[in-house]
Write a protein that holds these residues in place. Sequence first.
Motif, short mmCIF file in Angstrom:
data_model
loop_
_atom_site.label_atom_id
_atom_site.label_comp_id
_atom_site.label_asym_id
_atom_site.label_seq_id
_atom_site.Cartn_x
_atom_site.Cartn_y
_atom_site.Cartn_z
N ARG A 168 0.71 -1.12 0.01
CA ARG A 168 -0.09 0.13 0.11
C ARG A 168 0.83 1.39 0.10
O ARG A 168 0.16 2.47 -0.26
N PHE A 169 2.15 1.15 0.41
CA PHE A 169 2.97 2.31 0.52
C PHE A 169 3.79 2.46 -0.55
O PHE A 169 5.17 2.89 -0.43
N SER A 170 3.45 2.56 -1.90
CA SER A 170 4.32 2.87 -2.87
C SER A 170 3.39 3.06 -3.92
O SER A 170 2.18 2.84 -4.10
N GLY A 171 4.06 3.59 -5.13
CA GLY A 171 3.18 3.66 -6.59
C GLY A 171 2.49 4.72 -6.72
O GLY A 171 2.82 5.35 -7.67
N VAL A 172 1.44 5.01 -6.08
CA VAL A 172 0.52 6.04 -6.33
C VAL A 172 0.81 7.18 -5.14
O VAL A 172 -0.16 6.90 -4.28
N PRO A 173 1.39 8.35 -5.26
CA PRO A 173 1.48 8.95 -4.00
C PRO A 173 0.39 9.99 -3.76
O PRO A 173 -0.60 10.11 -4.74
N ASN A 174 -0.11 10.27 -2.65
CA ASN A 174 -1.38 11.04 -2.21
C ASN A 174 -0.41 12.64 -2.31
O ASN A 174 -0.10 12.96 -1.31
N ILE A 175 -1.15 13.12 -3.39
CA ILE A 175 -0.82 14.73 -3.54
C ILE A 175 -1.92 15.60 -3.02
O ILE A 175 -2.75 15.46 -3.53
N PRO A 176 -1.50 16.28 -1.86
CA PRO A 176 -2.70 17.37 -1.35
C PRO A 176 -2.93 18.29 -2.40
O PRO A 176 -2.05 18.79 -3.23
N VAL A 177 -4.25 18.50 -2.49
CA VAL A 177 -4.76 19.70 -3.59
C VAL A 177 -4.49 21.02 -2.78
O VAL A 177 -5.03 21.11 -1.66
N ALA A 178 -3.76 21.80 -3.44
CA ALA A 178 -3.52 23.06 -2.81
C ALA A 178 -3.63 24.22 -3.83
O ALA A 178 -3.11 24.09 -5.22
N PHE A 179 -4.32 25.28 -3.71
CA PHE A 179 -4.47 26.57 -4.64
C PHE A 179 -4.12 27.83 -4.07
O PHE A 179 -4.91 28.18 -3.08
N PRO A 180 -2.99 28.60 -4.47
CA PRO A 180 -2.18 28.05 -5.60
C PRO A 180 -1.44 27.07 -5.11
O PRO A 180 -1.10 26.84 -4.01
N GLY A 181 -0.97 26.25 -6.12
CA GLY A 181 -0.06 25.18 -6.10
C GLY A 181 1.23 25.12 -6.37
O GLY A 181 1.84 26.31 -6.07
N PRO A 182 2.14 24.25 -6.65
CA PRO A 182 3.37 24.15 -6.73
C PRO A 182 3.84 25.09 -7.81
O PRO A 182 5.00 25.43 -7.80
N GLU A 183 3.16 25.43 -8.85
CA GLU A 183 3.63 26.25 -9.82
C GLU A 183 3.84 27.73 -9.40
O GLU A 183 4.75 28.58 -10.00
N ALA A 184 3.09 28.16 -8.17
CA ALA A 184 3.61 29.54 -7.70
C ALA A 184 4.74 29.60 -7.00
O ALA A 184 5.11 30.57 -6.53
N PHE A 185 5.38 28.26 -6.66
CA PHE A 185 6.54 28.30 -5.91
C PHE A 185 8.04 28.36 -6.64
O PHE A 185 8.19 27.57 -7.80
N ARG A 186 8.95 29.15 -6.22
CA ARG A 186 10.17 29.16 -6.87
C ARG A 186 10.96 28.09 -6.76
O ARG A 186 11.91 27.88 -7.52
#
Length: 538
Positions: A168-186
Motif C-alpha cells: 500500500r505504501f508505494s506507487g501512487v502518491p497522495n498529493i494534497p490539493v492546494a491553490f495556489p499550487g506548486p507552480e507558484a513556488f520558486r
Amino acid sequence: MDHRAKRVAIVGAGTSGLAACKLLLARGFRPVVFEAGESVGGLWTRTLASTRLQSPTAAYRYSDFPWPDSAGAFPRHDQVVDYLAAYARRFGVDACVRFRSRVVAAEYVGAEPEGAADVWERWNGNGEAFGDGSGAWRLTVGHRGAGKQEPETQEVHEFDFLILCIGRFSGVPNIPVAFPGPEAFRGRVLHSMELSDMADADAAALVKGKRVAVIGSSKSAFEIAADCAEANGAASPCTMVCRNPQWLLHSANVWGGISIGYLYMNRFAELMVPRPGAGAASRLLAALLAPLAWAISAATGAYYRRAIPMREHGMEPGHGFARSVSSCLLSMLPDGFYDKVKEGSVVFARSRSFVFCHDGLVLDGAGAEKRVVPADVVVLATGFLGDEKLKDMFASPRVKDIIAGSPDTAVPLYRECVHPRIPQMAVVGHAEGLNNIYASEMTAKWVARLLDGAFRLPGVRRMEESCAEWGRYYARRSGGGGEGQRPWRPCLGAVNVWYNDELCRDMGCDPRRKRRKGQGLLAEWFQPYGAVDYADIQ
C-alpha cells in the motif's frame, strides 16, 4: 490435471511476495514472481539512508527464519534487505523471480462473459482456487535490461492464478490539493517517494544548506525532518507542517519495561474489542470491558506524554492511544528527535491547510491571520493511495470499479485477501498490521493452502457479509485519527489474533497455538502472539 501444475503468478518480491512464493514452493507449485526492481526487498530497497526497522527483530521476522545475531534489535534498512535476500536464497525463492519486470496490466479471460461473477453462488463458481479451469489471467509485462537507457519491451503471459503482493505504501502518491499550487513556488516540490528513490548522495545534496519544509506527520515525515536537521542544524531548520499529530514512540516498552504487546497483542486484549464476525457475545463482552480498555489506553497515553515532550511542542495527538493501535498508526521516533527540536534544528507548524507562494508555504492561522513558511524545498510526506494502486493493475473497467469499493469503505476483500466477485486472484499484504510481515505471512499461508485444495471458500453471499462486517469494524475502530483523513484504514492492529484464528479455522488448524505447544492457559491468554507461534503451519 494436477493443480500443482497450474501456472501461478506473483506480482512483487517484497515481504508478502517472498512469503507467498516460499509457501507455494513448499507445496509443489512453481510460481513466477514479477518484480519491477533490481532485487528482492520491495520498499526496503527504496528508502532513506537513515531508515531503520520500526519493530524489534524478535517481532518483525518470518515464522521459520530467525535474524542473525549481528542484526541487533532495530537493524538498518540495508540489513533488512540482507535478511529478506537470505530468506529468498534459503527457500529457493530467488530462482523464481524475474527482476526488472513490471506488470503493466492484468486482464481476466475466460469462457464465460465478464459479468458471470455477478450471479455466482460460490466464489469462482465452485469455491475452489482455479474454478472450472476455463479462465486465466493475461498479464502484460514490461521488461527492461540492466542498463537504464535500454528501452522496455513488453510480453504477454497467461496464468491460472494471480497473487498481488504490491503493498500500500508505494506507487501512487497522495498529493494534497492546494491553490495556489506548486507552480507558484520558486523552489522544488517532491513527494517522499521521489526522495526515497534517489541515491543517498543525491538526496543528501538536495537538502544540504536548504530551508526544507516537510508536510505530514507520519513516520516518513519525521525521518526526513531528522535527516534535514542532521545535515543543516539550527542554521537552516527544517519546518514540519502537521495537521493531525500521530503517536510516535521513543520505546515499545512502558512503565519500566512492559512491552505494549502485553497490552494490545494478546487474546485477553482482543476481548476488549468487538471483533468482526464474533457475534453478539463479543460485542457484549467488549462493552463490559470498555472501562478497562479506556483505562489502559489512558494510562499508556499518559506515560508517553510524560516521557516525550509532545505537549510542550504542540504535537500531542488528538485521539487516544488505543485508536492508534486499531488504525496501525503507531511508529517509532528517530533517535534523538526531540533533542533536534530543542536545539532548533526542527520547527513544528500546526496548520489545517496550506497553499504555495513564491517563497514557500502559506499556512492558516487564527482568524484572518496567515503564516508564511520560507522554503527552498518542500517535501510531501503525505502517504500513498494504496487502493488506487491496486485498481490501476486491471485493464477491465468493471474490475477497476468493483475492486475499488466506495470512497467510504475499505476494498471488500474476504479474509482481507480474496474479492468475492473476482475469480482466481488473491491480494496479500493489503491490510496493515502493527507488524506487517507477521500479518502478510499468515495470509500467504492461507492462500497457499487454498491453492493446494485444502479447503473451499463459502458462498459469495456469506463472503460479502463478512466483508461488510469487517468494513463496519474499520469504520468504527480504524479511522485515520484526525480531520481530513479517510474514515477507515484496513488495519488488523487490534484484532490480529482474531484474524489469525479465522484463517486457522479455514485451514483446519487449531487457532490456540500457545496452548497447543503446551505453554499453558496464562500464556495463551496474556502473552503476545507473533509469527513464531504459527511456525508449524506451512
